[in-house]
Design an enzyme around this catalytic site. Sequence first.
Site, mmCIF file in Angstrom:
data_model
loop_
_atom_site.group_PDB
_atom_site.id
_atom_site.type_symbol
_atom_site.label_atom_id
_atom_site.label_comp_id
_atom_site.label_asym_id
_atom_site.label_seq_id
_atom_site.Cartn_x
_atom_site.Cartn_y
_atom_site.Cartn_z
ATOM 1 N N GLY A 40 12.001 44.113 10.596
ATOM 2 C CA GLY A 40 10.985 43.761 11.047
ATOM 3 C C GLY A 40 10.422 45.408 10.444
ATOM 4 O O GLY A 40 11.492 46.487 9.828
ATOM 5 N N GLY A 42 6.859 47.711 11.250
ATOM 6 C CA GLY A 42 6.437 48.485 11.249
ATOM 7 C C GLY A 42 6.778 50.196 11.621
ATOM 8 O O GLY A 42 7.549 50.063 10.913
ATOM 9 N N LEU A 43 6.187 51.149 12.871
ATOM 10 C CA LEU A 43 6.685 51.844 12.140
ATOM 11 C C LEU A 43 7.612 52.689 12.857
ATOM 12 O O LEU A 43 8.732 53.709 12.096
ATOM 13 C CB LEU A 43 6.204 53.085 13.919
ATOM 14 C CG LEU A 43 4.530 52.433 13.966
ATOM 15 C CD1 LEU A 43 4.146 53.891 14.862
ATOM 16 C CD2 LEU A 43 4.165 54.146 12.557
ATOM 17 N N GLY A 45 10.414 50.538 12.089
ATOM 18 C CA GLY A 45 11.329 49.133 10.680
ATOM 19 C C GLY A 45 11.272 50.012 9.991
ATOM 20 O O GLY A 45 11.822 50.519 8.996
ATOM 21 N N HIS A 266 -3.353 46.020 30.198
ATOM 22 C CA HIS A 266 -4.116 47.055 30.026
ATOM 23 C C HIS A 266 -5.789 46.540 30.104
ATOM 24 O O HIS A 266 -6.238 45.212 30.453
ATOM 25 C CB HIS A 266 -4.258 46.626 28.383
ATOM 26 C CG HIS A 266 -4.948 48.122 27.521
ATOM 27 N ND1 HIS A 266 -6.382 48.601 28.000
ATOM 28 C CD2 HIS A 266 -4.592 49.150 27.104
ATOM 29 C CE1 HIS A 266 -6.530 49.841 27.848
ATOM 30 N NE2 HIS A 266 -5.238 50.348 27.113
ATOM 31 N N SER A 284 -10.365 50.731 23.830
ATOM 32 C CA SER A 284 -9.389 52.162 24.424
ATOM 33 C C SER A 284 -10.221 52.413 25.299
ATOM 34 O O SER A 284 -11.105 52.000 26.080
ATOM 35 C CB SER A 284 -10.174 53.461 23.065
ATOM 36 O OG SER A 284 -9.596 53.916 24.265
ATOM 37 N N ARG A 337 -2.894 52.578 34.398
ATOM 38 C CA ARG A 337 -3.570 51.669 34.174
ATOM 39 C C ARG A 337 -2.992 50.029 34.712
ATOM 40 O O ARG A 337 -3.686 48.933 35.290
ATOM 41 C CB ARG A 337 -2.588 51.153 32.620
ATOM 42 C CG ARG A 337 -3.096 51.255 31.436
ATOM 43 C CD ARG A 337 -2.116 51.107 30.301
ATOM 44 N NE ARG A 337 -2.945 52.457 29.263
ATOM 45 C CZ ARG A 337 -2.587 52.184 28.191
ATOM 46 N NH1 ARG A 337 -0.987 51.811 27.794
ATOM 47 N NH2 ARG A 337 -3.400 53.276 26.833
ATOM 48 N N GLU A 432 9.639 49.349 19.886
ATOM 49 C CA GLU A 432 9.414 48.635 21.493
ATOM 50 C C GLU A 432 9.739 46.898 21.559
ATOM 51 O O GLU A 432 10.894 46.932 22.702
ATOM 52 C CB GLU A 432 8.403 47.351 20.885
ATOM 53 C CG GLU A 432 7.251 46.840 22.041
ATOM 54 C CD GLU A 432 5.650 46.255 22.187
ATOM 55 O OE1 GLU A 432 5.799 46.940 20.787
ATOM 56 O OE2 GLU A 432 5.524 45.699 23.267
ATOM 57 N N LEU A 448 3.564 54.697 19.899
ATOM 58 C CA LEU A 448 3.387 55.056 18.280
ATOM 59 C C LEU A 448 4.805 56.955 18.567
ATOM 60 O O LEU A 448 5.825 56.029 17.333
ATOM 61 C CB LEU A 448 2.371 55.850 18.194
ATOM 62 C CG LEU A 448 1.049 54.468 17.810
ATOM 63 C CD1 LEU A 448 0.220 55.569 17.806
ATOM 64 C CD2 LEU A 448 1.584 53.488 17.281
#
Lengths: 644, 249
Positions: A40, A42-43, A45, A266, A284, A337, A432, A448
């Site tokens: 992975g 993403g952020l 990985g 959400h 958002s 939420r 995640e 993040l």
Amino acid sequence: MILDSKIPAGPLEEKWTKHKFNSKLVNPANKRKYDVIVVGTGLAGASAAASLAELGYNVKAFCFQDSPRRAHSIAAQGGINAAKNYQNDGDSIFRLFYDTIKGGDYRSREANVYRLAQVSVNIIDQCVAQGVPFAREYGGLLANRSFGGAQVSRTFYARGQTGQQLLLGAYSALSRQVANGKVKLFPRTEMMDLVMVDGHARGIVTRNLITGAVETHAAHAVLLCTGGYGNVFFLSTNAMGSNVTAAWRAHKKGALFANPCFTQIHPTCIPVSGDHQSKLTLMSESLRNDGRVWVPKTVETAEKLRKKQIKPADIKEDDRDYFLERKYPSFGNLVPRDVASRNAKYVCDEGRGVNETGEAVFLDFRDAIARDSEDTIRARYGNLFDMYQQITGENPYKTPMMIYPAVHYTMGGLWVDYNLMTNIPGLYALGEANFSDHGANRLGASALMQGLADGYFVVPYTIGDYLAQTPPKKVDESHPAFAEAVDKVKGGINQLLNIKGSKTVDHFHKRLGKIMWNECGMARTAEGLKEAKKAIKALKKEFWSDVKVLGENEELNQSLEKANRVADFIELGELMIDDALNRNESCGGHFREEYQTPEGEALRDDENYAYVAAWKFMGEDQEEELVKEPLEFENVKLTQRSYK
Amino acid sequence: MKLTLKIWRQKNASDKGGFATYPVDGISTDMSFLEMLDVLNEELTEKGEDPVHFDHDCREGICGMCSLYINGNPHGPLQTTTCQLHMRSFSDGETITIEPWRAKAFPVVKDLVVNRSAFDRIIQAGGYVSVNTGGVPDANEIPIPKTIADEAFDAATCIGCGACVAACKNASAMLFTSAKISQLALLPQGKVERKTRAEKMIAQMDSEGFGACTNTGACAAECPKGISLTNIARMNREYFSAVVSSDNM
């Protein structure tokens, strides 16, 4: 089985510092003898792969997309939290820690969350040094904004594309290490299984998505940075390819899966428009600052709306129910939420939904436009209004937006200790993909933060402690464990291709999604969950006897890719239901209708359920075994959340 | 809606490929273009025909994975990504031609899927600031004027989809390459390496087989993120000042 979370002793503020000092180090000359696999990009990985390569380890990085830059972290909009207190408004590491623990409804570990708050400040420094173009004030310093669940402005952002800018920063660091020869990149390559040698994670089996080649890769440690499993619901805000396969196959090799039923729904997404829908789009939640949420007071009026006999503007003020403002006078449209989502579901269940499918509520800017002018609203939300219009074809300046909740994030994931290592030595889970720091509900702008904290600042320290105790000898790929894993993967692929049934993979995925959404979504009951479990068992049987996967393995075969992933989602779905059934309380995103306060709010049971529910795979079609990790709270007081 | 789709089918990189025609019916105007292709693929699978392969992932216009040449335009008639294009942009009875990106540096993998790894290699050649994790100054020790930060941000919003290359008669990657060079040349963090960065990234771009700039601006006109031509001008300036000045300037 007893789970050791390896939380260091001592005061909360000193745990991480002491732990870093007490961790063993690998000397610089020896680091080049160790190989690390990162799955992975993403952020979590990309940041881990880059940081480990910078330290001198040999890294192999894998992603199923055509480029590491496309991982779904890229789609995060709002921002990233950090306890910088640049605004001088009372923020601190302890406050970020406290807000995160409370927001998670007291179902996360104090020590992990405190460390997350501590390293949050380093993340912003790192990203700025890489050239991430965060929003700035006219004086040239960084800007902040406020976000749900916090009373301070601690969110750093890059317009509505913060995830993109942070991921491109991590991707650039990763690219630099590819150029340096310290990272070898494997795009369009999917992890199919974990290889274990003598009880330690020592490699993976992958499928090359272009050629179908099933290959092995050996290493001294394996990091799973493979994101969440929201696509178990078929419709979610996740990317189409987001999947649980790597984590699930590690689970079947012995890694415990923690709190699988904790999913975040959400509230402000664009509603489903029909059966063809493949994905949901988030807008958002900042929109709730000015938009008012409502439905008609009566079912009759709602029916006329659905049949398009009347327009929203025709409904008089007295005939509208601003249900969030009515039920929660002090927080109004700005409730968290989970509360906002649940109440939208209730009014739609009553038959008061406002679009053709009956699953939508209005988010109305009429009053805000009258108060502040259309130009002001455009300046605040212009890009979101444009996006809404592009997707729905309706002009939200003239007619109220329609919104409905959608699956967005999964707090559950592989169980990890304080070092982010799973219960399998040498196997780590970051971002995640682990069950981590968000408890039963994640606060905005914290995903993040966690992904980058794990990759840049936690695992580079904790992995050293493990590797220092591992002989640097090359892992031998001729060990029978590799061949066995390859055979199993090939067997699974052949099985799927040879079913030659009558229904497509998407057909099964959609049915799975419906079961999960109806019974294991925003509100859950023991009765519904039991029915869902039966339905999933039947679906699994049908899938393995009637799925239709065309083509062959030795080519780019997107149906086969999907079939592999959906097979795992079906099994995960059943475990989520077990977990939701086991947790006889309501907390955060997990709302069991039997457990609510007289006002209809989530009712926790701290006496019996203040634990992490970690599940152990016991064999195909066997019930999984529950292993509990008790949660201890020494620094915060557990309270009932109230937003009245 | 009823439509006729003319789609490029190519079994693999070595196959010659050609168009195949498929009718589709019952398409709702609310569908995205990719959802319309999903409908076709479900039908093809049910009939036992190989579904049309195309790249896609986030379906919200930010990952840059989707592509497609639609009726001769990269990402279709609107200035957006294909995943954000909806069927209301087409009319009932229309024939739609769908092709992969056409560029030597983007070889076709299968059907509408192409290999864009050349973009990754351009970034690897220098699209970064050479800092390691940790040991960096406090974020607010580097003040950056808001106008500069905003301009860098605009360049940084490139999603790497390749529409600029597909739009260009020469299949030039100038807009893509310049967006990254520009972002980092504008920011103080990137100024230290600006000379070598421009030289290396442009050398890599050329070696990948992308063509030269046509100066027609088709790239910027088709860019779903509105990346400006100014970036190409800035890249050229960076490159010239790099080659004509000494290493210590």
